[in-house]
Design a protein around this motif. Structure first.
Motif, short mmCIF file in Angstrom:
data_model
loop_
_atom_site.label_atom_id
_atom_site.label_comp_id
_atom_site.label_asym_id
_atom_site.label_seq_id
_atom_site.Cartn_x
_atom_site.Cartn_y
_atom_site.Cartn_z
N UNK A 42 0.84 -1.20 0.00
CA UNK A 42 0.00 0.00 0.00
C UNK A 42 0.87 1.25 0.00
N UNK A 43 1.90 1.23 0.84
CA UNK A 43 2.78 2.39 0.92
C UNK A 43 3.47 2.61 -0.43
N UNK A 44 3.92 1.51 -1.03
CA UNK A 44 4.62 1.63 -2.29
C UNK A 44 3.71 2.21 -3.36
N UNK A 46 1.28 4.28 -2.88
CA UNK A 46 0.66 5.50 -2.38
C UNK A 46 -0.76 5.28 -1.88
N UNK A 47 -1.00 4.08 -1.35
CA UNK A 47 -2.31 3.83 -0.74
C UNK A 47 -2.13 3.83 0.77
N UNK A 48 -3.17 3.42 1.47
CA UNK A 48 -3.06 3.36 2.92
C UNK A 48 -3.03 1.92 3.40
N UNK A 51 -6.53 -1.00 7.36
CA UNK A 51 -6.35 -0.40 8.68
C UNK A 51 -7.66 -0.34 9.46
N UNK A 52 -8.64 -1.13 9.01
CA UNK A 52 -9.96 -0.98 9.63
C UNK A 52 -10.21 -1.96 10.76
N UNK A 60 -6.64 -0.45 16.97
CA UNK A 60 -6.41 -0.71 15.57
C UNK A 60 -4.98 -1.14 15.26
N UNK A 308 11.85 -8.36 3.54
CA UNK A 308 11.30 -7.11 3.03
C UNK A 308 11.65 -6.94 1.56
N UNK A 309 12.87 -7.35 1.19
CA UNK A 309 13.25 -7.24 -0.22
C UNK A 309 12.32 -8.09 -1.08
N UNK A 312 9.27 -6.12 -1.45
CA UNK A 312 9.60 -4.92 -2.21
C UNK A 312 9.68 -5.25 -3.70
N UNK A 315 6.32 -5.83 -5.43
CA UNK A 315 5.49 -4.68 -5.75
C UNK A 315 6.19 -3.70 -6.66
N UNK A 316 7.36 -4.09 -7.15
CA UNK A 316 8.06 -3.22 -8.09
C UNK A 316 7.97 -3.74 -9.51
N UNK B 28 10.13 2.77 -6.31
CA UNK B 28 9.14 2.30 -5.34
C UNK B 28 9.58 2.61 -3.92
N UNK B 32 7.53 4.59 -1.15
CA UNK B 32 7.30 3.99 0.16
C UNK B 32 7.65 4.99 1.26
N UNK B 35 5.32 8.05 1.31
CA UNK B 35 4.01 7.75 1.86
C UNK B 35 4.09 7.51 3.36
N UNK B 45 -5.62 9.26 -0.12
CA UNK B 45 -6.83 8.55 0.27
C UNK B 45 -7.64 9.36 1.26
#
Ligand code: SF4
Ligand code: SF4
Lengths: 350, 189
Positions: A42-44, A46-48, A51-52, A60, A308-309, A312, A315-316, B28, B32, B35, B45
Motif C-alpha cells: 500500500x505504501x509503495x 501511495x495507498x493506505x 487499517x480498519x 487498531x 522485506x526485499x 519490495x 510490488x516493483x 518504489x 514507500x 508515503x 486517500x
C-alpha cells in the motif's frame, strides 16, 4: 528452570526447545509478513492499506488486527471439497506445500555455537557436520513443487492444472541455476556445511561481494523457487484465476498462503547463510568474541531485511510472460551460473 | 493490409535488466518512504467516515426546502417543480391557509404534502431551476441510505430539515396540521 531441565536430559530438551523456538518463530513470523506485504504494498503504491480491523472494536494497531481477523476467518469458513476432486490428495496437498517450506530451516544456524558446562550447543536444529549440510534445504526446496503439483492435480480443475504445470516447469528450470551457483560457492569454501560456509565468510568476507554473479543468479532463482512475483506462475489472476489453489478454501487456503510466506523466510535464511555471512556481524572479523545474542540479532536483522526485499521486489516488477520466464531460466540464468562456476573453479586452480 | 508493429529494439544496457530493476526499486522505495512520512490527513486517500470530501460548487445533492426566518416554508405550492421534474418524483398537495402572522401569510397557499422520492430522483436540478420562489435547493449532501424504500420517500418535514444540523438551525418541529411524514431513517455512524 530451563537450565534445570537442560541438565536432566540435556540433548533431548535442548532439541525440544530448539524445535519449538524455530517452528514457533517461523509460524509467528509468517502472519506478520502478510501484514508487511499488504501495508508495504500500500505504501509503495501511495495507498493506505488495510487499517480498519480493530481488536474489540477499539485497538487498531496499524491494521495488525487484520492478521488475526484473517486467521480467524479462515477457521470459520466452510471447508469445501470439489465434487470430482481426489479427496485424499486434496487433503494432504496443503501439508505437502507447507511442510517442505518449514523443513528447510532445520540446518540453518541462527547464531554462534556456544559452550556451556562443557557441552557445545549449536543454534541450528540439526547439529553441524551431519553430512547433509546445505544440500538439505536445497533438496527440500525442490520438494516444494510437489505441494503445488499435488494441489493442482487433486482439485481436478483445468486452471489449477495449468498453474501447477507452469509452476513445476518453472521450478525445474530454475533449480539448475540455483544448484550451479551454489556449487561455485561450495567449491570455493571447500565444503557445504553451513558453519563452514559462515566461518569462511567471517574470515574472507561475504560471498555477496566475492561472487556477485553467483549471488545474483541464486537470488533470482530463489524468487522462482518461492513462486513469488515476478515469477508467480502458479497463479495468474487474468489467465488461470488463482492457479493451483483455485479450489482451496478455508484453512487449507490459509496453509497454502502461509507456506508461501514460510518459504520466503526460509529462502531469505538460505541467502543470508550463503551470501550474507549468516550470523556474522558485519565489519568485524573476531568471530569467537561475539556475544551469542548479538549474532542471533545480526542474523535476524539480515533475515528480516531480505524478507522485506522479497515484498519490495514483488510490488516493483511486473510479471514475466511464460516464455520469457523459460527464456530467462534456460538461456540466461543457466549459462550465467555455469560461467560463474567455471570462472571460480579456474580462480581456485590458478 | 496488416498493420506493421515496429519492434522496439532495446539497447544492451536495457537488456541487462538489472539496472532497470534497480531503478524501479529505487522509485518504489521513494514512494514507500514518502508515503510513510506523510501524515494520514495529507495522503491521497480520503478515509471516508472520518474524513469527507468537500464537494465542489454546483454539486447537486439532497434537496432542501427553504424557509423564512420565522420558520415558515417559502414554497407556495405552484407545482412548477413537479411539472419540470423529468423523473416525476415530486408529489405536491396544496392547501389554503390564512394566518397573517406568518411572513408568508399573504400568499395563502402552501404545500400540505411535499414529497420527493429520493430513489427516483436523478438529481438533475430541474426543480431548482423551475422554482419561482427559490424555495427548493439542491445542496452538497450526498449520504443517502436507509433500511427500506419508504423511508427514502422524503416528506415536507424531511426536506425542510435535511440541512438543519449542518446549518446550525433549530430543527423544525412537526406541524400538527400536516400529515405525519414517514420516518426519516438515516443510517448514522
Ligand atoms: S432534481 Fe431533478 S429529478 Fe430530482 S426532484 Fe428535482 S427535478 Fe426531479
Ligand atoms: S418548490 Fe418552488 S416550484 Fe416547487 S411548488 Fe414550491 S414554489 Fe413551486
Amino acid at each position: 528452570m530451563i537450565l534445570g531441565i537442560l541438565s536432566l536430559a540435556p540433548e533431548l530438551s535442548w532439541m525440544l526447545i530448539k524445535v519449538l523456538v524455530c517452528i514457533g518463530f517461523l509460524m509467528l513470523l509468517a502472519p506478520p509478513l502478510t501484514w508487511v506485504e499488504r501495508r508495504g504494498s500500500a505504501m509503495i503504491q501511495d495507498r493506505i492499506g488495510p487499517n480498519r480491523a480493530a481488536l474489540f472494536g477499539k485497538i487498531k494497531i496499524l491494521g495488525l488486527a487484520h492478521v488475526l481477523a484473517d486467521g480467524l476467518k479462515f477457521f470459520f469458513k466452510e471447508d469445501l471439497i470439489p465434487k470430482d476432486a481426489n479427496r485424499a490428495l486434496f487433503w494432504i496437498a496443503p501439508a505437502l506445500a507447507f511442510i517442505p517450506a518449514l523443513l528447510g530451516f532445520a540446518v540453518i544456524p541462527v547464531g554462534r555455537s556456544f559452550e556451556l558446562e562443557g557441552t557445545t550447543y549449536h543454534l541450528s536444529l540439526i547439529d553441524p557436520n551431519n553430512g547433509m549440510g546445505l544440500l538439505y534445504p536445497l533438496a527440500i526446496g525442490g520438494l516444494a513443487v510437489y505441494g503445488v503439483l499435488v494441489a493442482a492435480w487433486s482439485s481436478n480443475n483445468k486452471w489449477s492444472i495449468l498453474g501447477g504445470m507452469r509452476a513445476s516447469a518453472q521450478m525445474v528450470s530454475y533449480e539448475l541455476g540455483l544448484g550451479l551457483s551454489v556449487i561455485a560457492l561450495f567449491v570455493t569454501v571447500g565444503g557445504y556445511d553451513p558453519h563452514q560456509v559462515i566461518l569462511d565468510q567471517v574470515q574472507h568476507g561475504w560471498y555477496l561481494w566475492r561472487q556477485p554473479l553467483g549471488f545474483l543468479v541464486f537470488f533470482v532463482c530463489q524468487f522462482a523457487e518461492t513462486n513469488r512475483l515476478p515469477f508467480d506462475f502458479a497463479e495468474g489472476e487474468s489467465e488461470i484465476v488463482a492457479g493451483f489453489h483455485t479450489e482451496f478454501g478455508s484453512m487449507k487456503f490459509g496453509l497454502m498462503g502461509l507456506a508461501e510466506y514460510v518459504h520466503i523466510i526460509v529462502a531469505s535464511a538460505l541467502i543470508v547463510t550463503l551470501y550474507l555471512g549468516g550470523w556474522s556481524i558485519p565489519f568485524s572479523r573476531d568471530g569467537d568474541s561475539w556475544p551469542v545474542l548479538a549474532t542471533v540479532a545480526s542474523f535476524l536483522a539480515k533475515l528480516l531485511f531480505l524478507c522485506w526485499v522479497f515484498v519490495w521486489v514483488r510490488w516493483t516488477l511486473p510479471r514475466f510472460r511464460y516464455d520469457q520466464l523459460m527464456h530467462i531460466g534456460w538461456k540466461i540464468m543457466f549459462p550465467l551460473s555455469l560461467i560463474n562456476l567455471v570462472v571460480n573453479a579456474w580462480w581456485l586452480t590458478r | 493490409m496488416a498493420i506493421l508493429v515496429k519492434k522496439v529494439q532495446l539497447s544492451w544496457w536495457d537488456r541487462l535488466y538489472f539496472p532497470a530493476v534497480l531503478k524501479g526499486m529505487w522509485v518504489t522505495f521513494g514512494h514507500f518512504i514518502r508515503q510513510l512520512l506523510t501524515p494520514t490527513s495529507k495522503r491521497f486517500t480520503i478515509q471516508y467516515p472520518e474524513m469527507k470530501k468537500e464537494m465542489p460548487e454546483g454539486y447537486r445533492g439532497l434537496h432542501e426546502l427553504k424557509q423564512f426566518e420565522d420558520g415558515s416554508i417559502k414554497c407556495v405550492a405552484c407545482f412548477m417543480c413537479q411539472e419540470a421534474c423529468p423523473a416525476r418524483c415530486i408529489t405536491i398537495e396544496a392547501e389554503e391557509f390564512s394566518d397573517l402572522n406568518f411572513t408568508q401569510g399573504y400568499e395563502e397557499k402552501r404545500p400540505k404534502i411535499f414529497k420527493i422520492d429520493m430513489l427516483r430522483c436523478i438529481y438533475c436540478g430541474m426543480c431548482e431551476e423551475a422554482c419561482p420562489k427559490d424555495a427548493i435547493w439542491l445542496r452538497k449532501d450526498y449520504e443517502l441510505a436507509a433500511y427500506d424504500r419508504l423511508s427514502l420517500n422524503y416528506g415536507k418535514w424531511d426536506l425542510m430539515n435535511t440541512y438543519a444540523v449542518t446549518d446550525g438551525k433549530p430543527v423544525q418541529s412537526e406541524d400538527n396540521e400536516l400529515p405525519p411524514s414517514p420516518p426519516r431513517n438515516f443510517v448514522t455512524m
